[in-house]
Design an enzyme around this catalytic site. Structure first.
Site, PDB file in Angstrom:
ATOM      1  N   ASP A 119       0.850  -1.183   0.000  1.00  0.00           N
ATOM      2  CA  ASP A 119       0.000   0.000   0.000  1.00  0.00           C
ATOM      3  C   ASP A 119       0.887   1.234   0.000  1.00  0.00           C
ATOM      4  O   ASP A 119       1.469   1.592   1.035  1.00  0.00           O
ATOM      5  CB  ASP A 119      -0.901   0.012   1.253  1.00  0.00           C
ATOM      6  CG  ASP A 119      -1.971  -1.080   1.211  1.00  0.00           C
ATOM      7  OD1 ASP A 119      -1.740  -2.118   0.557  1.00  0.00           O
ATOM      8  OD2 ASP A 119      -3.034  -0.890   1.837  1.00  0.00           O
ATOM      9  N   LYS A 122      -6.875   3.412  -3.423  1.00  0.00           N
ATOM     10  CA  LYS A 122      -7.247   3.416  -2.013  1.00  0.00           C
ATOM     11  C   LYS A 122      -7.401   4.853  -1.558  1.00  0.00           C
ATOM     12  O   LYS A 122      -6.616   5.723  -1.927  1.00  0.00           O
ATOM     13  CB  LYS A 122      -6.150   2.684  -1.227  1.00  0.00           C
ATOM     14  CG  LYS A 122      -6.305   2.706   0.278  1.00  0.00           C
ATOM     15  CD  LYS A 122      -5.232   1.820   0.943  1.00  0.00           C
ATOM     16  CE  LYS A 122      -5.165   2.049   2.446  1.00  0.00           C
ATOM     17  NZ  LYS A 122      -4.057   1.305   3.077  1.00  0.00           N
ATOM     18  N   LYS A 179     -10.197   0.366  -2.401  1.00  0.00           N
ATOM     19  CA  LYS A 179     -10.095   0.158  -0.961  1.00  0.00           C
ATOM     20  C   LYS A 179     -10.334   1.453  -0.205  1.00  0.00           C
ATOM     21  O   LYS A 179      -9.461   2.317  -0.136  1.00  0.00           O
ATOM     22  CB  LYS A 179      -8.701  -0.395  -0.614  1.00  0.00           C
ATOM     23  CG  LYS A 179      -8.488  -0.570   0.904  1.00  0.00           C
ATOM     24  CD  LYS A 179      -7.138  -1.184   1.219  1.00  0.00           C
ATOM     25  CE  LYS A 179      -6.861  -1.164   2.734  1.00  0.00           C
ATOM     26  NZ  LYS A 179      -5.505  -1.646   3.062  1.00  0.00           N
TER      27      LYS A 179
END
Lengths: 305, 484, 327
Positions: free
Chosen positions: C163, C227, C263
């Protein structure tokens, strides 16, 4: 030496900024309206006025519709300047109108002069309204949501105006000026018996920077001209000031076919054309347009409210 | 559509029905005249059914001319005291009514959904909050009329005869009754024949609020009762919301009288989408514009005018979006599309849609299973539509969208204005100056830019041209009920 | 709509080819990104709120709760993290409800790079992935070399997912190439085994237009997931910004055939909220995204509320915090 022979004026219609004769090729006699003349059954011959036909009415509507985009799109300031110009032009030809009104309504010179002065002042009054009416009748609405919401008045469109039958000039101006001040265009049916001041007004309008077609003046039999106007699908509103009770009802029924806005005639006893008019004659021919737009926030982060 | 998808979708929403138990519908109702429920003079009754099931909900009295006359007399009798009441006192009655509506909003929402067929999501989230807000708004005006811009101490007109449609029964009642009472008029209101119940429940609310007898009278019946009311010589004000054809008839009826008239009629709203629009929000706006309340909305965006350069892309997005609409039980909280209000309206929508197809427009609906009983019509798009097609000109008053294209802003405005109607329009573009320029040129009473179908009691609503005249809502809405 | 099946995709995405000309410079990228349809704030938020009124009951709720649990990236990103804490988290991810073995495992645990080995051990053999934040998380203010070293450490230690945070400063300054290049470099450092989630820190991008642009920039550069947030700023995942990103992945697949996951992270604490997000997925991107390969929740406390709701549904009585594990 013999006295000079005067030049008569050929009274003509005022349509689309031009001065045509009636399509019908017909005229009718206009006479003075002194009480003495009335008592004798007939006044003195003044002129022959055009006897407008339904086709003249149709042409006038076409001219008024054509002029509507430009006139309603002009700035309010510009419309005010032009209406003021009308007052200026009238002031310069005051004597002519005093004479015409005196003849038309059987008034003394001084009473006729009061009528003309009031009419000139009325143009000035409405000239000042053009850029204020939107602030008075429009404005922002505090809706319960993230929206900017604004109501503004807009002109209704082409308005058929039946001018008052008795007050040939002050009454006439009092019904035309509010209609055009707000950006409408008008097809005016002059007082049937006293059309000359109205026809002469065309000459002033034509020299006041008022675009052709904004005001169109027809003379003739009120009922004959008004009937096709009331039924006309491209006329948006009708002012019945010059209609009697029976005619007004017929016209209002005809006007329902395309849901014209109808301003009913006031009872004749109630009309005082010299009183300050208020805004009613303007608002009668205004639509309210309300525009919504989201306001939202400066950002999506939620911290910018 | 979601529930009818062929393969079982992974995330199928289970039924989530709102409880019917919250509302207690009596087997029969009378006319509400002078504070009492009474039978019609000739004892006639008619049935009101639930459009989603065809179940009979109740039997209501059918007003005849004698009943209309009795209601007008009751309103006339009540007028003297009501109009003489200090504005602040009238305000308090209206505030009471607003509060009781809030308290009973769940009950009224369920009732409205049952009688009208519209989804509970709409009655709960749109109709009822707006009804209460409308009473709150006009309550506040009752003692401030001197400041409304109509001169000092503006006077009420007298008895208002009000006839309302079936698409937003209680909301249209609020739009009519709230300003009328605030300004000191008394009313006789006739709800639509197919949706009488919420008005009769409102009568009970008036009773709970202690409103003086005769100030509000509700007469149920069909068009004949409406005609008798608008023609009644002792009515001072006529307010009508409904079809343009009936509006014209009413205008003829009141011609030559002193009755003040306001009309809120049909529309064929253009929703104009430019190529620089916020597309996802535009799609939502289009959907909301034509499928809100099954398209049975006078200001519906029933004509989509899309710039040619994004036609295909927008249509793909729109069709994809339509497949997620959920049609079915209006009481299910997840239902987006409810039932059409009546068999008659369904027949009209079907006939016009068939005509659209016959005239060569291309018809599309998402795969969609319609319930077997009740009145249903699948969301429908027509593409390849031109200005000449009936579906582009006639008000369908149903979930049917006609898609037309344009190339330039001028053309968009010309096409949008090319209708005898002038109620609403939408503009979708990210360019501010274009919004203002186009909004300025559109001949319609309500313009939604980058949004659609928004309503608020402070915001004047009403049409240009054959969409009627007069405004409802806001300060402007007072004028219809004042002698000015 | 292309019907790219998830299975037809490789394990990871790469930079999207065929759009090479638009990724030539800041100005070509700007033209592309600023040519995307604008976002109307009020309309977007109204749509998100409206989908939030969906009523998900009984069988649908049971399905949604289990789906949501399976989508959780169970996260601990604190300075105070220890191997013990991470081991407990791993155990919780593998078996969220010790009293009910039918409760699904979460999708992943999400930790700092130095905790990846511990996390790997804790979830070994369970199928639960290990995700690691990297690239100078959460500020992203470090040189590219440092960021890449960060990524390599995580990947070498066995992270299945990385991430990364983008350089918001560069993005807001219009240096789109810098952001693009950094993502492609990280993408490369992830190799073929680790899937890359690109965090925009939407709360710092401030406008929805920026979020849509960042979404496309990230997807063009090869993100496997986009995300919302680090969870470290005031505004994190919201229904509106997630809806917008779902629209972006939907449109991107329609245009390129490449499917990208979404996400939302930070601020989703209740089962009720999580179900609202699943409704957004269902009615925006569609059922192809209703799978933990394509949608995740970055969350920590959410899991226990999901479990309590799950217990309520099974037993008919409300559960309490003493009946779920605190780790």
């Amino acid at each position: 030496m013999s006295e000079r022979l005067s030049v008569f004026k050929t009274y003509k219609l005022y349509v689309g900024g031009k001065f045509p004769r009636s399509e019908s090729g017909r005229v009718y006699e206009v006479t003075t309206r002194t009480s003495a003349a009335a008592a004798a059954g007939k006044g003195k011959w003044l002129a022959n006025a055009p006897l407008s036909s339904r086709k003249d009415a149709r042409d006038a509507v076409v001219a008024a519709r054509k002029a509507f985009g430009g006139w309603s799109g002009a700035t309010a300031y510009n419309r005010g300047q032009i209406l003021y110009r009308v007052a200026e032009m009238l002031e310069g030809r005051r004597d002519q109108y005093v004479a015409e009104v005196a003849d038309a309504e059987g008034l003394s010179k001084s009473k006729a002069a009061a009528q003309v002065d009031a009419a000139i002042d009325r143009w000035v009054w409405y000239a000042g309204w053009t850029d204020k009416i939107a602030q008075v009748v429009g404005g922002g609405n505090p809706v319960a949501g993230p929206f900017f919401n604004l109501s503004s008045p807009e002109p209704t469109g082409v308005v058929a105006v039946l001018a008052p039958q008795e007050s040939s000039f002050l009454g006439l101006v009092s019904v035309i000026a509010p209609v055009v001040a707000t950006g409408n265009t008008a097809v005016v049916v002059a007082s049937e018996k006293s059309p000359l001041p109205a026809l002469s007004l065309g000459e002033v309008l034509a020299t006041s920077d008022l675009p052709g077609g904004v005001v169109n003046v027809l003379s003739g039999r009120t009922a004959e001209i008004a009937t096709p106007l009331a039924a006309h699908q491209d006329v948006n509103a009708i002012d019945l000031a010059g209609a009697d009770e029976t005619l007004a009802k017929e016209l209002e029924i005809a006007a329902a076919d395309n849901l014209k806005r109808v301003l009913r005639p006031q009872p004749v006893d109630d009309v005082d054309w010299s009183a300050t008019p208020g805004t009613d004659r303007m608002t009668a021919f205004l639509e309210t347009k309300t525009v919504w737009h989201p306001t939202g926030a400066l950002g999506a982060s939620g911290s910018s409210y | 559509m979601a529930p009818a998808s062929s393969s079982a979708p992974a995330f199928e929403y289970a039924p989530a029905p709102e409880s019917r138990a919250v509302v207690d519908i009596a087997p029969s109702y009378g006319l509400f005249i002078d504070g009492e429920f009474t039978e019609a003079a000739d004892g006639k009754v008619f049935k009101t059914v639930s459009p989603s099931t065809e179940e009979v909900l109740s039997e209501v009295a059918e007003a005849g001319e004698a009943d209309v006359d009795r209601a007008v007399k009751a309103a006339r009798k009540a007028f003297e005291k009501w109009s003489a009441l200090p504005g602040a006192e009238r305000a308090k009655y209206l505030f009471r009514i607003a509060r009781i509506i809030q308290e009973r909003s769940r009950e009224l929402a369920v009732l409205e959904t049952l009688d009208n067929g519209k989804p509970i999501r709409e009655t709960r989230d749109a109709d009822l909050p707006l009804v209460a807000a409308h009473f709150f708004y006009y309550a506040g005006w009752a003692d401030k009329l001197d400041h409304a811009g109509y001169g000092a101490n503006p006077r009420p007109l007298g008895v208002a005869g009000q006839v309302i449609p079936w698409n937003f029964p209680l909301l249209m009642l609020a739009w009519k009754i709230a300003p009328a009472l605030a300004t000191g008029n008394t009313v006789v209101l006739k709800p639509a024949e197919t949706t009488p119940l919420s008005a009769l429940f409102f009568a009970d609310i008036c009773r709970q609020a202690g409103l003086p007898k005769g100030v509000v009278n509700i007469i149920t019946g069909d068009g004949r009762a409406g005609a008798a009311l608008t023609a009644h010589p002792d009515v001072n004000k006529v307010a009508f919301t409904g079809s343009t054809a009936v509006g014209k008839q009413i205008a003829r009826t009141v011609a030559g009288t002193r009755k003040k008239l306001t009309l809120e009629l049909g529309g064929k709203g253009a929703n104009i989408v430019f190529d620089d629009a916020p597309i996802d929000q535009a799609v939502e706006g289009i959907v909301n514009g034509i499928f809100f309340n099954q398209g049975q909305v006078c200001c519906a965006g029933s004509r989509l005018l899309v710039q040619e350069s994004i036609h295909d892309e927008l249509l793909d997005s729109l069709k994809r979006r339509l497949t997620t609409l959920r049609l079915g039980d209006p009481l299910d909280k997840n239902t987006d599309i409810g039932a059409i209000n009546s068999a008659e309206q369904l027949a009209r929508i079907s006939a016009l849609a068939d005509q659209g197809e016959a005239e060569g427009a291309e018809r599309w609906s998402p795969a969609c299973e319609l319930p077997s009983s009740g009145y249903w019509f699948a969301p429908t798009l027509f593409t390849n539509v031109t200005q000449a097609h009936t579906v582009a000109r006639d008000e369908i008053f149903g979930p049917v969208l006609s898609v037309l294209t344009f190339r330039t802003p001028d053309e968009a405005v010309a096409k949008a204005n090319n209708t005898p109607y002038g109620l609403s329009a939408g503009i979708w573009t990210e360019k501010g100056s274009r919004i203002l320029a186009v909004a300025n040129k559109l001949r319609a009473g309500v313009i939604w830019s980058n949004t659609f179908n928004k309503f608020d009691p402070t915001s004047p609503f009403g049409g240009y041209k054959e969409s009627g005249f007069g405004r409802e809502g806001g300060r402007h809405g007072l004028e219809a009920y004042l002698d000015v | 709509m292309p019907t790219t099946a998830p299975a037809a995709q490789g394990p990871v995405n790469g930079p999207v080819h065929g759009l090479a000309d638009v990724t030539a410079s800041d100005s070509t990228l700007r033209r592309l990104l600023h040519g995307l349809p604008g976002v109307d704030t009020v309309g977007l938020e109204a749509r998100a709120a409206s989908l939030g009124t969906r009523s998900i009951k009984t069988t649908a709720k049971a399905y949604a709760l289990d789906l949501a649990i399976s989508m959780v990236d169970l996260t601990t990103l604190e300075g105070a993290d220890t191997p013990g804490k991470v081991r407990a988290l791993g155990a919780k991810a593998v078996r969220p409800d010790p009293t009910d073995r039918t409760a699904p495992a979460t999708a992943a645990v999400c930790v700092y790079p130095d905790m990846v080995p511990t996390a790997k051990e804790a979830v070994a053999g369970s199928g639960v992935k290990v995700a690691s934040v990297a690239t100078a998380f959460p500020a992203g203010r470090a040189s590219l070399a440092v960021k890449l070293a960060d990524v390599r450490e995580a990947v070498t230690a066995g992270a299945d997912e990385v991430d990364m945070v983008i350089d918001r400063g560069a993005f807001l300054a219009g240096h789109y190439m810098k952001v693009y290049d950094e993502i492609t470099a990280v993408r490369e450092a992830c190799g073929t085994s680790a899937r890359l989630k690109v965090i925009f820190e939407t709360g710092e991008l401030s406008t929805y237009d920026n979020i849509r642009r960042a979404s496309w920039l990230g997807m063009l550069a090869g993100a496997d997931f986009i995300k919302t947030s680090t969870g470290k700023v005031a505004v994190n995942a919201t229904p509106a910004n997630t809806l917008l990103m779902l629209e972006a992945v939907r449109d991107f697949r329609a245009q390129t055939g490449v499917q990208v996951g979404v996400k939302p992270a930070g601020g989703i604490r209740t089962a009720k909220d999580a179900i609202k997000f699943l409704v957004l997925v269902n009615e925006t991107a569609g059922e192809d995204w209703l799978d933990n390969h394509w949608f995740r929740f970055g969350a920590s406390s959410l899991l226990n509320d999901l479990l309590m709701q799950r217990q309520k549904l099974a037993t008919g009585r409300y559960s309490g915090p003493d009946y779920v594990t605190v780790d």
